[in-house]
Design a protein around this motif. Structure first.
Motif, PDB file in Angstrom:
ATOM      1  N   SER A  22       0.816  -1.202   0.000  1.00 18.98           N
ATOM      2  CA  SER A  22       0.000   0.000   0.000  1.00 18.98           C
ATOM      3  C   SER A  22       0.861   1.269   0.000  1.00 18.98           C
ATOM      4  O   SER A  22       1.696   1.462   0.893  1.00 18.98           O
ATOM      5  N   SER A 104     -14.220  -3.340   6.227  1.00 18.14           N
ATOM      6  CA  SER A 104     -14.708  -3.413   4.851  1.00 18.14           C
ATOM      7  C   SER A 104     -13.632  -3.935   3.909  1.00 18.14           C
ATOM      8  O   SER A 104     -13.931  -4.468   2.833  1.00 18.14           O
ATOM      9  N   THR A 105     -12.368  -3.820   4.318  1.00 17.71           N
ATOM     10  CA  THR A 105     -11.274  -4.368   3.512  1.00 17.71           C
ATOM     11  C   THR A 105     -11.402  -5.882   3.393  1.00 17.71           C
ATOM     12  O   THR A 105     -11.304  -6.445   2.295  1.00 17.71           O
ATOM     13  N   GLU A 106     -11.626  -6.554   4.518  1.00 20.51           N
ATOM     14  CA  GLU A 106     -11.834  -8.005   4.440  1.00 20.51           C
ATOM     15  C   GLU A 106     -13.140  -8.333   3.740  1.00 20.51           C
ATOM     16  O   GLU A 106     -13.239  -9.329   3.016  1.00 20.51           O
ATOM     17  N   TYR A 129      -9.699   3.303  -5.132  1.00 20.24           N
ATOM     18  CA  TYR A 129      -9.068   2.942  -3.877  1.00 20.24           C
ATOM     19  C   TYR A 129      -8.130   1.775  -4.132  1.00 20.24           C
ATOM     20  O   TYR A 129      -8.515   0.777  -4.757  1.00 20.24           O
ATOM     21  N   ASN A 131      -6.895  -0.869  -2.999  1.00 16.97           N
ATOM     22  CA  ASN A 131      -7.095  -2.298  -2.735  1.00 16.97           C
ATOM     23  C   ASN A 131      -7.807  -3.031  -3.867  1.00 16.97           C
ATOM     24  O   ASN A 131      -7.653  -4.250  -4.008  1.00 16.97           O
ATOM     25  N   TYR A 132      -8.623  -2.327  -4.650  1.00 14.48           N
ATOM     26  CA  TYR A 132      -9.509  -3.031  -5.576  1.00 14.48           C
ATOM     27  C   TYR A 132      -8.749  -3.844  -6.631  1.00 14.48           C
ATOM     28  O   TYR A 132      -9.141  -4.971  -6.949  1.00 14.48           O
ATOM     29  N   ASP A 135      -7.042  -6.883  -4.948  1.00 11.61           N
ATOM     30  CA  ASP A 135      -8.077  -7.828  -4.519  1.00 11.61           C
ATOM     31  C   ASP A 135      -8.599  -8.642  -5.695  1.00 11.61           C
ATOM     32  O   ASP A 135      -8.841  -9.854  -5.572  1.00 11.61           O
ATOM     33  N   ASN A 179     -17.705   2.553  -5.988  1.00 16.14           N
ATOM     34  CA  ASN A 179     -17.384   3.181  -4.702  1.00 16.14           C
ATOM     35  C   ASN A 179     -18.006   4.575  -4.685  1.00 16.14           C
ATOM     36  O   ASN A 179     -17.538   5.482  -5.362  1.00 16.14           O
ATOM     37  N   ASP A 211     -18.973  -0.287  -2.595  1.00 16.43           N
ATOM     38  CA  ASP A 211     -18.265   0.144  -1.388  1.00 16.43           C
ATOM     39  C   ASP A 211     -18.905   1.462  -0.965  1.00 16.43           C
ATOM     40  O   ASP A 211     -18.709   2.499  -1.603  1.00 16.43           O
ATOM     41  N   ARG A 253     -11.827  -2.217  12.938  1.00 15.83           N
ATOM     42  CA  ARG A 253     -11.927  -3.240  11.903  1.00 15.83           C
ATOM     43  C   ARG A 253     -13.209  -4.042  12.017  1.00 15.83           C
ATOM     44  O   ARG A 253     -13.217  -5.263  12.169  1.00 15.83           O
TER      45      ARG A 253
END
Length: 402
Positions: A22, A104-106, A129, A131-132, A135, A179, A211, A253
């Protein structure tokens, strides 16, 4: 120990070569090294609401300290269902449609692992964002990007080309990630835009993964519309949300998914073997948080609007080209006026010479050159922090004028 280089196997998954760590979290680490004010990572530096903290303390004191039900405490799942009905008019069965995750990440990676197969494609708007993309790759799918274009007018809207979006859908498309309100742009997708996405999802039999973590952080009369509330989308939408942003508890989290029961069954399987469950006492506190009165959310949005309007003039005066956010708590800016080669060089200069951390815009794009003249600032900070940053940012203007 024998040098591992002598082995023919390289021991690493090919997937991890497709993305980096990240950038956002790295900017926080760099801010700490240089003593810079952190306007990079999106976490508040002010206290979470007292009543929410008290609820967590009470839960711990009452020995709610063992595993909750794997897919979420009943009290929290019930509160999530009531909120979805109250805010979006969407009926949710908390027993069959809600999965509580470790943030929301998990929730996002559990969802993608539950629905994607090798060869599938996932449509993602960029800037996105960060992570997408990873992922999607981790889930075996291929990300396919559609550009959000910055407005020509600083107070205008980020837009996408309808033909470009249509061209991204085909027989291998499994899902689209939406998102809204959007990180990093602050865009709030309109009903017309969401209905276009809906029509494409129906036509191509595609899932919408939304999201909605910033759903209550809205400005200038904009309204959040959940994709699941649109006709025809109840059976093909996975709504992802969480406590982090609305209740200023990014370290707790606690997030969740809302999905049709068949998809929920699959998400719960993945979630179970990824993390087992989210922290039990914090889930009980989450149930209390989701039962706060509507006035809490109005005050939240107003407080963030004031922070936005505190930072924007500072950035503009320093020479940044600012794009007005309509939601979330970030400002995307154009840095071409400063004459740096790229965003990486500029953010390094900001941290080491000015003492303010921001996120290089290239981290939000597939092709780094697309964001090479953009940086993102977070304004989820107390007034004192924003004022200190303002004083330091005056030196950017001074350096530019020499």
């Amino acid at each position: 120990m024998a040098d591992l280089a002598i082995h023919k196997k390289h021991f690493l998954s090919d997937k991890v070569s497709c993305f980096s760590e990240s950038v956002i979290r790295e900017m926080t680490r760099q801010a700490m090294v240089h003593g810079a004010i952190n306007l990079a990572q999106g976490f508040p530096d002010f206290a979470a609401p007292a009543e929410i903290k008290k609820a967590a303390q009470d839960a711990i004191g009452s020995d709610v300290n063992q595993y909750a039900i794997t897919w979420g405490a009943k009290s929290l799942r019930g509160a999530i269902a009531r909120q979805m009905q109250a805010w979006q008019g969407v009926a949710v069965d908390p027993e069959k449609q809600v999965t509580v995750c470790c943030g929301s990440t998990e929730a996002m990676i559990s969802t993608l692992l539950a629905v994607c197969n090798a060869g599938d494609e996932v449509v993602i708007f960029e800037p996105y964002y960060e992570n997408y993309g990873p992922d999607s790759i981790l889930s075996g799918a291929k990300p396919r990007f559609v550009k959000l274009r910055p407005p020509r007018d600083p107070e205008g809207e980020w837009t996408f080309d309808e033909d470009e979006l249509r061209a991204a859908f085909h027989k291998h498309t499994k899902a689209i990630i939406v998102n809204t309100p959007n990180n990093p742009t602050g865009k709030v997708f309109s009903r017309a835009e969401l209905e276009l996405i809906r029509d494409l999802c129906v036509a191509f039999d595609v899932l919408a993964i939304t999201d909605e973590i910033y759903e209550h952080i809205l400005y200038d009369g904009t309204k959040h519309i959940s994709m699941a509330s649109l006709d025809g989308m109840q059976d093909r939408t996975i709504t992802i949300n969480g406590m982090s942003k609305t209740y200023s508890v990014t370290g707790w989290r606690v997030g969740w998914t809302i999905a049709p029961s068949r998809i929920t069954d699959a998400i719960r399987k993945v979630h179970d073997f990824l993390t087992v469950g989210a922290p039990a006492p914090l889930q009980e506190a989450g149930a209390s948080a989701l039962n706060l009165p509507h006035s809490y959310y109005a005050n939240l949005a107003d407080a963030y609007r004031r922070r936005r309007d505190r930072l924007l003039p500072v950035l503009t005066a320093a020479g940044f080209g600012c794009f007005l956010p309509r939601g979330a708590y970030y400002v995307m800016t154009d840095i071409r006026a400063f004459g740096f080669a790229d965003d990486l060089a500029f953010t390094k200069y900001l941290i080491s010479e000015i003492g303010v951390a921001a996120v290089p815009g290239s981290s939000f794009y597939r092709d780094r050159k697309d964001g090479a003249q953009q940086v993102r600032f977070a304004f989820c900070k107390c007034d004192e922090t924003l004022d200190q940053a303002a004083e330091r940012l005056k030196r950017v203007r001074a350096a530019r004028s020499k």
